[in-house]
Write a protein that holds these residues in place. Structure first.
Motif, mmCIF file in Angstrom:
data_model
loop_
_atom_site.group_PDB
_atom_site.id
_atom_site.type_symbol
_atom_site.label_atom_id
_atom_site.label_comp_id
_atom_site.label_asym_id
_atom_site.label_seq_id
_atom_site.Cartn_x
_atom_site.Cartn_y
_atom_site.Cartn_z
ATOM 1 N N UNK A 256 -26.867 -21.041 28.889
ATOM 2 C CA UNK A 256 -25.763 -20.682 29.771
ATOM 3 C C UNK A 256 -25.337 -21.866 30.618
ATOM 4 N N UNK A 257 -24.149 -21.786 31.215
ATOM 5 C CA UNK A 257 -23.629 -22.888 32.021
ATOM 6 C C UNK A 257 -24.552 -23.226 33.183
ATOM 7 N N UNK A 258 -25.116 -22.196 33.840
ATOM 8 C CA UNK A 258 -25.986 -22.453 34.980
ATOM 9 C C UNK A 258 -27.279 -23.128 34.534
ATOM 10 N N UNK A 259 -27.794 -22.720 33.384
ATOM 11 C CA UNK A 259 -29.028 -23.333 32.880
ATOM 12 C C UNK A 259 -28.792 -24.797 32.524
ATOM 13 N N UNK A 260 -27.651 -25.090 31.884
ATOM 14 C CA UNK A 260 -27.317 -26.480 31.558
ATOM 15 C C UNK A 260 -27.205 -27.325 32.828
ATOM 16 N N UNK A 261 -26.569 -26.743 33.837
ATOM 17 C CA UNK A 261 -26.378 -27.461 35.099
ATOM 18 C C UNK A 261 -27.712 -27.781 35.746
ATOM 19 N N UNK A 262 -28.619 -26.818 35.742
ATOM 20 C CA UNK A 262 -29.935 -27.024 36.354
ATOM 21 C C UNK A 262 -30.708 -28.114 35.620
ATOM 22 N N UNK A 263 -30.730 -28.070 34.287
ATOM 23 C CA UNK A 263 -31.442 -29.087 33.508
ATOM 24 C C UNK A 263 -30.841 -30.469 33.725
ATOM 25 N N UNK A 264 -29.514 -30.529 33.831
ATOM 26 C CA UNK A 264 -28.860 -31.808 34.072
ATOM 27 C C UNK A 264 -29.247 -32.385 35.432
ATOM 28 N N UNK A 265 -29.189 -31.542 36.459
ATOM 29 C CA UNK A 265 -29.539 -32.002 37.806
ATOM 30 C C UNK A 265 -31.013 -32.387 37.911
ATOM 31 N N UNK A 266 -31.870 -31.634 37.226
ATOM 32 C CA UNK A 266 -33.305 -31.884 37.308
ATOM 33 C C UNK A 266 -33.742 -33.100 36.511
ATOM 34 N N UNK A 267 -33.278 -33.212 35.257
ATOM 35 C CA UNK A 267 -33.843 -34.208 34.357
ATOM 36 C C UNK A 267 -32.921 -35.382 34.066
ATOM 37 N N UNK A 268 -31.634 -35.279 34.425
ATOM 38 C CA UNK A 268 -30.716 -36.412 34.273
ATOM 39 C C UNK A 268 -30.483 -37.078 35.624
ATOM 40 N N UNK A 269 -30.114 -36.248 36.612
ATOM 41 C CA UNK A 269 -29.871 -36.784 37.958
ATOM 42 C C UNK A 269 -31.172 -37.046 38.705
ATOM 43 N N UNK A 270 -32.237 -36.285 38.358
ATOM 44 C CA UNK A 270 -33.543 -36.498 38.981
ATOM 45 C C UNK A 270 -33.733 -35.789 40.309
ATOM 46 N N UNK A 271 -32.988 -34.716 40.539
ATOM 47 C CA UNK A 271 -33.094 -34.003 41.796
ATOM 48 C C UNK A 271 -34.269 -33.033 41.795
ATOM 49 N N UNK A 272 -34.774 -32.734 42.990
ATOM 50 C CA UNK A 272 -35.860 -31.768 43.125
ATOM 51 C C UNK A 272 -35.295 -30.359 42.984
ATOM 52 N N UNK A 273 -36.190 -29.390 42.798
ATOM 53 C CA UNK A 273 -35.736 -28.000 42.696
ATOM 54 C C UNK A 273 -35.072 -27.559 43.998
ATOM 55 N N UNK A 274 -35.569 -28.039 45.120
ATOM 56 C CA UNK A 274 -34.975 -27.693 46.412
ATOM 57 C C UNK A 274 -33.550 -28.238 46.513
ATOM 58 N N UNK A 275 -33.335 -29.483 46.056
ATOM 59 C CA UNK A 275 -32.003 -30.084 46.099
ATOM 60 C C UNK A 275 -31.046 -29.356 45.154
ATOM 61 N N UNK A 276 -31.567 -28.977 43.983
ATOM 62 C CA UNK A 276 -30.747 -28.241 43.027
ATOM 63 C C UNK A 276 -30.349 -26.889 43.601
ATOM 64 N N UNK A 277 -31.315 -26.222 44.223
ATOM 65 C CA UNK A 277 -31.054 -24.910 44.815
ATOM 66 C C UNK A 277 -29.955 -24.997 45.871
ATOM 67 N N UNK A 278 -29.992 -26.045 46.680
ATOM 68 C CA UNK A 278 -28.997 -26.226 47.732
ATOM 69 C C UNK A 278 -27.617 -26.491 47.141
ATOM 70 N N UNK A 279 -27.567 -27.291 46.071
ATOM 71 C CA UNK A 279 -26.283 -27.633 45.469
ATOM 72 C C UNK A 279 -25.646 -26.433 44.765
ATOM 73 N N UNK A 280 -26.463 -25.654 44.069
ATOM 74 C CA UNK A 280 -25.936 -24.517 43.318
ATOM 75 C C UNK A 280 -25.724 -23.291 44.200
ATOM 76 N N UNK A 281 -26.519 -23.186 45.261
ATOM 77 C CA UNK A 281 -26.374 -22.052 46.162
ATOM 78 C C UNK A 281 -27.279 -20.882 45.831
#
Length: 258
Positions: free
Chosen positions: A212-237
């Motif tokens: 799904x789009x949200x799953x792709x976004x999370x994987x991109x932020x986590x493993x491409x951008x290198x963000x933490x789960x907390x940072x991803x959570x804040x960005x996605x809401x």
């Protein structure tokens, strides 16, 4: 072409002074190009040279002449301008970048010293042409199965042909992109002591495509951008716990698909 820290020069011209176009200006010029306006075509080419440069710089570690790569990239840009469908809701750069990359890759393959049989090379080029045709029609990356069906050949024949003409690439070479979520070669590298099978790589790409789009976004932020789960959570809401659950679920889906 001479590359400097803060600028790129082509034939002594500082590209920092090249004109840049806003999206509205590009849209207007593209409409005029479709009406046969050659002046608009020239403006569109000049206004997108930096886009070509940004792609060319991804190939700077191959020892190729950058002037040659830039000229080849410009051919890809011109093809993008001539083939772009203004009726589709997609940014011009989104369509142009894969076309420019494809043109450069074809040039590099044509100059590859490794000998490949004529029939296999023909199959590979037909597959690349089918891929670009399907990409232009559907505005999304076609699967290997779709390319094989378009050519009327077996899926395995397409894979072997493409594998035969491919050359070593950078670990930071993008291999999958959808809506800004990019997966790089390094994201797919396993045990360096063993060779990764092409079929596994293809299965991986298609597995990602089913997320799904949200799953792709999370994987991109986590493993491409290198963000933490907390940072991803804040960005996605959403909460960190939700990010963790979605990330784990997405990885499980990919493993099962492969």
């Amino acid at each position: 072409m001479r590359l400097y820290v803060n600028k790129v020069e082509i034939c002594g011209v500082n590209t920092a002074k090249l004109a840049t176009l806003k999206e509205k200006e590009k849209e207007e010029l593209l409409r005029r190009v479709k009406d046969g306006d050659q002046d608009a075509r020239e403006q569109l080419i000049s206004g997108n040279l930096r886009l070509v440069l940004s792609v060319v710089q991804k190939f700077t570690n191959r020892g190729e002449n950058l002037d040659d790569l830039f000229q080849v990239g410009c051919i890809g840009l011109i093809k993008s301008i001539d083939n772009f469908d203004i009726s589709q809701n997609v940014r011009f750069s989104t369509y142009a970048v894969p076309m420019i990359i494809g043109e450069i890759r074809r040039y590099l393959r044509d100059n590859n010293s490794i000998r490949v049989s004529r029939s296999m090379r023909d199959t590979a080029y037909k597959a690349l042409q089918a891929r670009e045709r399907l990409l232009g029609e559907n505005l999304k990356e076609p699967t290997v199965g779709e390319v094989a069906e378009e050519l009327g050949v077996h899926r395995e024949d397409v894979v072997l042909a493409l594998e035969a003409i491919v050359e070593p690439i950078s670990l930071y070479e993008p291999v999958y992109s959808d809506g800004g979520d990019t997966i790089f070669v390094m994201d797919q590298v396993g045990d360096p002591s063993g060779d990764r099978d092409w079929m596994d790589e293809i299965a991986f790409r298609e597995a990602v495509d089913h997320l799904g789009d949200r799953e792709k976004k999370i994987l991109s932020l986590r493993f491409v951008t290198g963000k933490t789960q907390m940072e991803v959570a804040k960005e996605i809401g959403i909460s960190q716990a939700q990010v963790s659950r979605l990330e784990k679920g997405a990885l499980e889906k990919i493993k099962k698909q492969i």
